[in-house]
Write an enzyme that holds these catalytic residues in place. Structure first.
Site, PDB file in Angstrom:
ATOM      1  N   SER A   1     -75.429  54.167 -20.279  1.00 48.64           N
ATOM      2  CA  SER A   1     -75.634  52.795 -19.772  1.00 48.64           C
ATOM      3  C   SER A   1     -74.556  51.849 -20.287  1.00 48.64           C
ATOM      4  O   SER A   1     -74.064  50.993 -19.551  1.00 48.64           O
ATOM      5  CB  SER A   1     -77.008  52.269 -20.189  1.00 48.64           C
ATOM      6  OG  SER A   1     -78.022  53.004 -19.564  1.00 48.64           O
TER       7      SER A   1
ATOM      8  N   ARG B   1     -77.667  64.937 -23.679  1.00 44.82           N
ATOM      9  CA  ARG B   1     -76.421  65.121 -22.933  1.00 44.82           C
ATOM     10  C   ARG B   1     -75.425  65.990 -23.672  1.00 44.82           C
ATOM     11  O   ARG B   1     -74.517  66.546 -23.065  1.00 44.82           O
ATOM     12  CB  ARG B   1     -75.760  63.748 -22.693  1.00 44.82           C
ATOM     13  CG  ARG B   1     -76.508  62.836 -21.775  1.00 44.82           C
ATOM     14  CD  ARG B   1     -75.989  61.434 -21.866  1.00 44.82           C
ATOM     15  NE  ARG B   1     -76.245  60.876 -23.177  1.00 44.82           N
ATOM     16  CZ  ARG B   1     -76.291  59.582 -23.461  1.00 44.82           C
ATOM     17  NH1 ARG B   1     -76.068  58.699 -22.521  1.00 44.82           N
ATOM     18  NH2 ARG B   1     -76.546  59.168 -24.675  1.00 44.82           N
TER      19      ARG B   1
ATOM     20  N   LYS C   1     -81.694  44.404 -30.101  1.00 42.34           N
ATOM     21  CA  LYS C   1     -80.632  45.261 -29.534  1.00 42.34           C
ATOM     22  C   LYS C   1     -79.742  44.491 -28.561  1.00 42.34           C
ATOM     23  O   LYS C   1     -78.785  45.037 -28.042  1.00 42.34           O
ATOM     24  CB  LYS C   1     -81.265  46.447 -28.793  1.00 42.34           C
ATOM     25  CG  LYS C   1     -81.409  47.686 -29.657  1.00 42.34           C
ATOM     26  CD  LYS C   1     -81.761  48.892 -28.825  1.00 42.34           C
ATOM     27  CE  LYS C   1     -81.079  50.159 -29.317  1.00 42.34           C
ATOM     28  NZ  LYS C   1     -81.362  51.303 -28.436  1.00 42.34           N
TER      29      LYS C   1
ATOM     30  N   HIS D   1     -80.833  59.115 -16.259  1.00 35.16           N
ATOM     31  CA  HIS D   1     -82.230  58.821 -16.617  1.00 35.16           C
ATOM     32  C   HIS D   1     -83.176  59.276 -15.499  1.00 35.16           C
ATOM     33  O   HIS D   1     -84.212  59.885 -15.753  1.00 35.16           O
ATOM     34  CB  HIS D   1     -82.442  57.305 -16.775  1.00 35.16           C
ATOM     35  CG  HIS D   1     -81.778  56.680 -17.965  1.00 35.16           C
ATOM     36  ND1 HIS D   1     -81.035  55.532 -17.873  1.00 35.16           N
ATOM     37  CD2 HIS D   1     -81.778  57.012 -19.273  1.00 35.16           C
ATOM     38  CE1 HIS D   1     -80.599  55.184 -19.063  1.00 35.16           C
ATOM     39  NE2 HIS D   1     -81.030  56.074 -19.942  1.00 35.16           N
TER      40      HIS D   1
HETATM   41  O1  PNS Z   1     -82.620  54.751 -24.828  1.00 35.13           O
HETATM   42  P1  PNS Z   1     -82.605  54.754 -26.334  1.00 35.13           P
HETATM   43  O2  PNS Z   1     -82.112  53.414 -26.855  1.00 35.13           O
HETATM   44  O3  PNS Z   1     -81.832  55.909 -26.896  1.00 35.13           O
HETATM   45  O4  PNS Z   1     -84.136  54.923 -26.792  1.00 35.13           O
HETATM   46  C1  PNS Z   1     -84.489  54.929 -28.165  1.00 35.13           C
HETATM   47  C2  PNS Z   1     -86.018  54.868 -28.358  1.00 35.13           C
HETATM   48  C3  PNS Z   1     -86.621  53.729 -27.566  1.00 35.13           C
HETATM   49  C4  PNS Z   1     -86.639  56.171 -27.876  1.00 35.13           C
HETATM   50  C5  PNS Z   1     -86.281  54.708 -29.885  1.00 35.13           C
HETATM   51  O5  PNS Z   1     -85.462  53.695 -30.386  1.00 35.13           O
HETATM   52  C6  PNS Z   1     -87.738  54.400 -30.212  1.00 35.13           C
HETATM   53  O6  PNS Z   1     -88.605  55.208 -30.038  1.00 35.13           O
HETATM   54  N1  PNS Z   1     -87.985  53.158 -30.685  1.00 35.13           N
HETATM   55  C7  PNS Z   1     -89.310  52.672 -30.981  1.00 35.13           C
HETATM   56  C8  PNS Z   1     -89.490  52.449 -32.495  1.00 35.13           C
HETATM   57  C9  PNS Z   1     -89.782  53.760 -33.205  1.00 35.13           C
HETATM   58  O7  PNS Z   1     -90.805  54.390 -32.995  1.00 35.13           O
HETATM   59  N2  PNS Z   1     -88.843  54.157 -34.084  1.00 35.13           N
HETATM   60  C10 PNS Z   1     -88.971  55.334 -34.898  1.00 35.13           C
HETATM   61  C11 PNS Z   1     -88.328  56.538 -34.246  1.00 35.13           C
HETATM   62  S1  PNS Z   1     -88.383  57.958 -35.301  1.00 35.13           S
END
Ligand code: PNS
Length: 165
Positions: free
Chosen positions: A128, A90, A41, A17
């Protein structure tokens, strides 16, 4: 002003990250590192703890601001006047998921771009969830997370173990 957003769960921040944040910070005047506040989550660290860990890890990057957000990422991005979301990829399987999110976000907010940065090869295997699993079973995580994160991780797991007894 070019404003970018690097969103994620960051539970906890890893060296992978951090590499993406450092590289993304060079592309924008201000980069928001945005922690998703999503209790469903079931994260190990609270949002406040994740923000503390991020703030310490990015203390030497003056243009980086660490915040939390809830709800849709595109709404948070609009609130910050951001022009782009940055995500690290990744692997090909990451790409597939990231392309879906990028396209949906672009349909929700047509002016908002997503930049996918390939993770540096030395960090491409770090996740993570796996770092937490190794720490849980007593392995060393020093090569995957900053020192302060490793220390907090063991302390958190010890406290959790005590509470679960
Ligand atoms: O580190 P992660 O868990 O892969 O991050 C995922 C994240 C936070 C980028 C994604 O879950 C997100 O943007 N969530 C906010 C809700 C949202 O906008 N969802 C629609 C995505 S198309």
């Amino acid at each position: 002003m070019r404003i970018g957003i690097c969103p994620g769960s960051f539970d906890p921040i890893t060296l992978g990250h951090l590499d993406i944040i450092r590289r993304a910070a060079r592309l924008f005047d201000v980069l928001y590192v945005a922690v998703l506040d999503n209790p469903s989550k079931r994260p190990l660290f609270t949002v406040e703890e994740r923000l503390e860990l991020l703030e310490e890890a990015t203390a030497d990057l003056p243009s980086v601001r660490c915040e939390s957000f809830s709800g849709l990422l595109v709404d948070y991005a609009a609130d910050k006047n951001a022009t782009a979301i940055v995500r690290g990829v990744r692997s090909p399987s990451d790409c597939e998921y990231e392309l879906q999110m990028a396209t949906m976000n672009r349909q929700l907010s047509p002016g908002l771009e997503t930049l996918l940065l390939p993770t540096a090869p030395e960090y491409a295997h770090i996740r993570s969830s796996l770092v937490k699993e190794v720490a849980l079973f007593g392995g060393s995580v020093d090569q995957w997370v900053p020192g302060h994160v490793g220390r907090r991780l063991y302390a958190k797991l010890r406290a959790k173990e005590g509470a679960d007894r």
